[in-house]
Design an enzyme around this catalytic site. Structure first.
Site, PDB file in Angstrom:
ATOM      1  N   GLY A  22       0.838  -1.189   0.000  1.00  0.00           N
ATOM      2  CA  GLY A  22       0.000   0.000   0.000  1.00  0.00           C
ATOM      3  C   GLY A  22       0.874   1.240   0.000  1.00  0.00           C
ATOM      4  O   GLY A  22       2.037   1.206  -0.393  1.00  0.00           O
ATOM      5  N   ARG A  23       0.322   2.333   0.476  1.00  0.00           N
ATOM      6  CA  ARG A  23       1.044   3.607   0.470  1.00  0.00           C
ATOM      7  C   ARG A  23       2.003   3.746   1.648  1.00  0.00           C
ATOM      8  O   ARG A  23       2.957   4.510   1.593  1.00  0.00           O
ATOM      9  CB  ARG A  23       0.041   4.762   0.514  1.00  0.00           C
ATOM     10  N   CYS A  36       3.957  -6.623  -2.071  1.00  0.00           N
ATOM     11  CA  CYS A  36       3.673  -5.447  -2.881  1.00  0.00           C
ATOM     12  C   CYS A  36       4.716  -4.344  -2.657  1.00  0.00           C
ATOM     13  O   CYS A  36       5.889  -4.536  -2.910  1.00  0.00           O
ATOM     14  CB  CYS A  36       2.255  -4.978  -2.580  1.00  0.00           C
ATOM     15  N   HIS A  37       4.296  -3.189  -2.142  1.00  0.00           N
ATOM     16  CA  HIS A  37       5.208  -2.075  -1.897  1.00  0.00           C
ATOM     17  C   HIS A  37       6.032  -2.259  -0.624  1.00  0.00           C
ATOM     18  O   HIS A  37       6.870  -1.418  -0.306  1.00  0.00           O
ATOM     19  CB  HIS A  37       4.419  -0.764  -1.815  1.00  0.00           C
ATOM     20  N   TYR A  55       5.509  -5.450  -6.126  1.00  0.00           N
ATOM     21  CA  TYR A  55       4.706  -4.867  -7.191  1.00  0.00           C
ATOM     22  C   TYR A  55       5.691  -4.353  -8.238  1.00  0.00           C
ATOM     23  O   TYR A  55       6.719  -3.754  -7.886  1.00  0.00           O
ATOM     24  CB  TYR A  55       3.835  -3.737  -6.634  1.00  0.00           C
ATOM     25  N   GLU A 101       6.131   3.752   1.622  1.00  0.00           N
ATOM     26  CA  GLU A 101       6.869   4.864   1.020  1.00  0.00           C
ATOM     27  C   GLU A 101       7.243   5.916   2.051  1.00  0.00           C
ATOM     28  O   GLU A 101       8.260   6.599   1.900  1.00  0.00           O
ATOM     29  CB  GLU A 101       6.107   5.480  -0.152  1.00  0.00           C
TER      30      GLU A 101
END
Length: 193
Positions: free
Chosen positions: A89-90, A119-120, A139, A93
């Site tokens: 997800g976000r 994923c991330h 991802y 980051e």
């Protein structure tokens, strides 16, 4: 298996399925999963985001749920846990900007404890500097992060998993059945039906 603890690193706009499904599945297996977020306490919440694959050039993003954290970030000690889960997800980051988060990821790797990143989540592993000379899936848009961190990006289908040593990595939530099974196997659990 009871009283074995896992750490799950979260933050606002973590991917909904990538926090909810692992949290529930690992809890169902008897693990005590400490879902934490920097600057938050047990009982606080993080917002989730739902990422879906609908034929666009990248995933779509929609509001998800509120996920209740189960432990206070300030109380986390690597020695208390048998493994680490890093959902995507976000949140990865910006969580990678937190030095304590980076120290935790490094601590799990130095202790050779199983680490699962989806994923991330690979963004956190890359920022922690633990991918040099290693293979990691993620991802596809995170492939450059893996490569720039000195790792080899493993480009696999969204429903597949890659395992190398103590690292379990997967591209996205469709891989939950495979990466959860691989992670639990690394943890030494046996599931008999």
């Amino acid at each position: 298996m009871s009283s074995k603890k896992l750490l799950l690193l979260a933050g606002d706009f973590v991917e909904d399925y990538e926090i909810m499904v692992p949290f529930q599945a690992l809890s169902m297996l008897g693990y005590e999963v400490h879902a934490v977020c920097p600057d938050k306490q047990a009982g606080d919440t993080v917002k989730t985001a739902i990422h879906d694959f609908e034929g666009d050039q990248t995933y779509t993003e929609k509001p998800g749920h509120l996920f209740a954290l189960t432990y206070s970030f300030a109380d986390v000690k690597v020695d208390d846990y048998v493994g680490l889960v890093v959902p995507g997800g976000r949140s990865p980051e910006y969580l990678r900007l937190n030095e304590r988060v980076i120290e935790l990821v490094r601590g799990f790797d130095e202790a050779q404890k199983p680490i699962a990143a989806v994923c991330h989540g690979a963004q956190l592993l890359a920022a922690a500097g633990i991918l040099k000379g290693r293979e990691c899936s993620a991802y596809p848009a995170c492939g450059p992060d893996v490569t720039m961190a000195g790792g080899t990006f493993v480009d696999i289908a969204a429903d597949q998993v890659h395992v190398q040593g103590n690292l379990v990595s997967a591209p996205a939530w469709p891989s939950h059945p495979l990466w959860l099974a691989a992670f639990v196997k690394l943890l030494g659990a046996r599931i008999e039906l």
